[in-house]
Scaffold this motif. Structure first.
Motif, mmCIF file in Angstrom:
data_model
loop_
_atom_site.group_PDB
_atom_site.id
_atom_site.type_symbol
_atom_site.label_atom_id
_atom_site.label_comp_id
_atom_site.label_asym_id
_atom_site.label_seq_id
_atom_site.Cartn_x
_atom_site.Cartn_y
_atom_site.Cartn_z
ATOM 1 N N PRO A 20 0.847 -1.201 0.000
ATOM 2 C CA PRO A 20 0.000 0.000 0.000
ATOM 3 C C PRO A 20 0.879 1.248 0.000
ATOM 4 O O PRO A 20 1.928 1.274 0.654
ATOM 5 C CB PRO A 20 -0.776 -0.110 1.321
ATOM 6 N N CYS A 21 0.439 2.251 -0.738
ATOM 7 C CA CYS A 21 1.293 3.427 -0.945
ATOM 8 C C CYS A 21 0.424 4.629 -1.317
ATOM 9 O O CYS A 21 -0.544 4.483 -2.064
ATOM 10 C CB CYS A 21 2.261 3.100 -2.089
ATOM 11 N N VAL A 22 0.770 5.791 -0.770
ATOM 12 C CA VAL A 22 0.120 7.030 -1.208
ATOM 13 C C VAL A 22 0.983 7.641 -2.309
ATOM 14 O O VAL A 22 2.208 7.753 -2.150
ATOM 15 C CB VAL A 22 -0.033 8.028 -0.044
ATOM 16 N N PHE A 23 0.352 8.005 -3.414
ATOM 17 C CA PHE A 23 1.081 8.600 -4.540
ATOM 18 C C PHE A 23 0.836 10.102 -4.569
ATOM 19 O O PHE A 23 -0.316 10.553 -4.574
ATOM 20 C CB PHE A 23 0.612 7.987 -5.865
ATOM 21 N N VAL A 53 -0.483 19.394 1.020
ATOM 22 C CA VAL A 53 -0.093 18.044 0.587
ATOM 23 C C VAL A 53 0.020 17.124 1.797
ATOM 24 O O VAL A 53 -0.486 15.996 1.794
ATOM 25 C CB VAL A 53 1.238 18.078 -0.210
ATOM 26 N N MET A 54 0.667 17.617 2.859
ATOM 27 C CA MET A 54 0.840 16.792 4.067
ATOM 28 C C MET A 54 -0.516 16.414 4.664
ATOM 29 O O MET A 54 -0.720 15.284 5.128
ATOM 30 C CB MET A 54 1.682 17.532 5.116
ATOM 31 N N LYS A 55 -1.449 17.352 4.643
ATOM 32 C CA LYS A 55 -2.780 17.089 5.205
ATOM 33 C C LYS A 55 -3.479 15.968 4.424
ATOM 34 O O LYS A 55 -4.099 15.069 5.012
ATOM 35 C CB LYS A 55 -3.600 18.387 5.141
ATOM 36 N N LEU A 60 -5.125 10.217 3.923
ATOM 37 C CA LEU A 60 -5.159 8.938 3.212
ATOM 38 C C LEU A 60 -4.422 7.835 3.968
ATOM 39 O O LEU A 60 -4.753 6.660 3.846
ATOM 40 C CB LEU A 60 -4.534 9.102 1.814
ATOM 41 N N SER A 61 -3.389 8.221 4.716
ATOM 42 C CA SER A 61 -2.561 7.217 5.392
ATOM 43 C C SER A 61 -2.168 7.707 6.780
ATOM 44 O O SER A 61 -1.003 8.009 7.043
ATOM 45 C CB SER A 61 -1.318 6.941 4.532
ATOM 46 N N PRO A 62 -3.148 7.782 7.688
ATOM 47 C CA PRO A 62 -2.880 8.359 9.014
ATOM 48 C C PRO A 62 -1.895 7.546 9.846
ATOM 49 O O PRO A 62 -1.282 8.084 10.765
ATOM 50 C CB PRO A 62 -4.267 8.400 9.673
ATOM 51 N N GLN A 63 -1.740 6.268 9.509
ATOM 52 C CA GLN A 63 -0.835 5.409 10.299
ATOM 53 C C GLN A 63 0.597 5.451 9.793
ATOM 54 O O GLN A 63 1.428 4.641 10.203
ATOM 55 C CB GLN A 63 -1.303 3.944 10.261
#
Ligand code: SF4
Length: 227
Positions: A20-23, A53-55, A60-63
């Protein structure tokens, strides 16, 4: 910085494939690869601050987890993208940078995994790799050749050997190019170079590279973006 899209999916084409990855996909590219599947990034997008962007990444990936900074060519926005990568690292994300290899990479933080293309002749952008970038590569980085023909394969094989890439980086990836108008079937029929043929060449030559397939093109319709 100018952003085309931010979304969560699975990493598709490196040794991180399947995770899993945020793009974070930045807008704009100075190359025009013949098989490019990201032409929609050449223009448009929207301006976002580092905080915005950080928000979105955090939503999307809080962990935590993996974030890939990609494009287009993200290093065209070096002044904004380097602080973004530093911030992601500081907040505990693992960071991948996917880049064409044409822009200087000396300012990329050492903890970032660089996935660097060396463009082959059939891309139409052969010779654009910035040779001094070889000095920036470490054992955490990866080099990728996207191949559309036997000539591309021979170029990649010779470049890998000549510059002893396998001793410099974590992985050397040989990846068949996809037709950019591919749609419908989720199989290897869309590859410009048959993976079976590529595998045969690699085995016959004993190449110390890894055959890479674009995982997302086999999971989702190749025409679907943002996956
Ligand atoms: S470098 Fe990447 S985004 Fe730019 S034209 Fe080539 S494949 Fe497309």
């Amino acid at each position: 910085m100018q952003i085309t899209e931010i979304y969560k999916s699975l990493q598709g084409e490196s040794t991180y494939a399947g995770l899993p990855c945020v793009f974070v996909r930045l807008t704009g590219c100075n190359l025009r690869c013949s098989w490019c599947d990201s032409e929609y990034t050449f223009q448009g997008g929207r301006k976002m601050s580092l905080e915005e962007v950080m928000k979105e990444v955090s939503r999307l990936s809080p962990q935590g987890g993996l974030v890939e900074v990609t494009g287009g060519e993200p290093m065209l926005q070096e002044r904004e993208v380097v602080p973004l990568m530093e911030r992601l690292l500081a907040e505990g994300y693992g960071v991948l940078l996917e880049t064409s290899g044409e822009r200087p990479l000396a300012t990329v933080p050492a903890e970032v995994v660089k996935i660097v293309d060396v463009k082959c002749p059939d891309s139409g952008e052969g010779g654009t790799f910035r040779m001094e970038n070889l000095q920036t590569l470490t054992k955490r980085d990866e080099i990728k050749f996207v191949l559309a023909s036997r000539a591309d394969y021979e170029f990649a094989r010779e470049f890998t050997h000549k510059h002893q890439l396998c001793d410099r980086v974590n992985a050397v990836l040989f990846s068949p190019a996809f037709r950019k108008d591919a749609t419908g079937a989720r199989d290897a029929s869309h590859c410009l170079l048959d993976p079976q043929q590529l595998a045969a060449w690699m085995i016959a030559d004993g190449v110390r590279a890894r055959l890479g397939l674009q995982l997302h093109k086999f999971i989702w319709d190749p025409a679907v973006k943002g996956v």
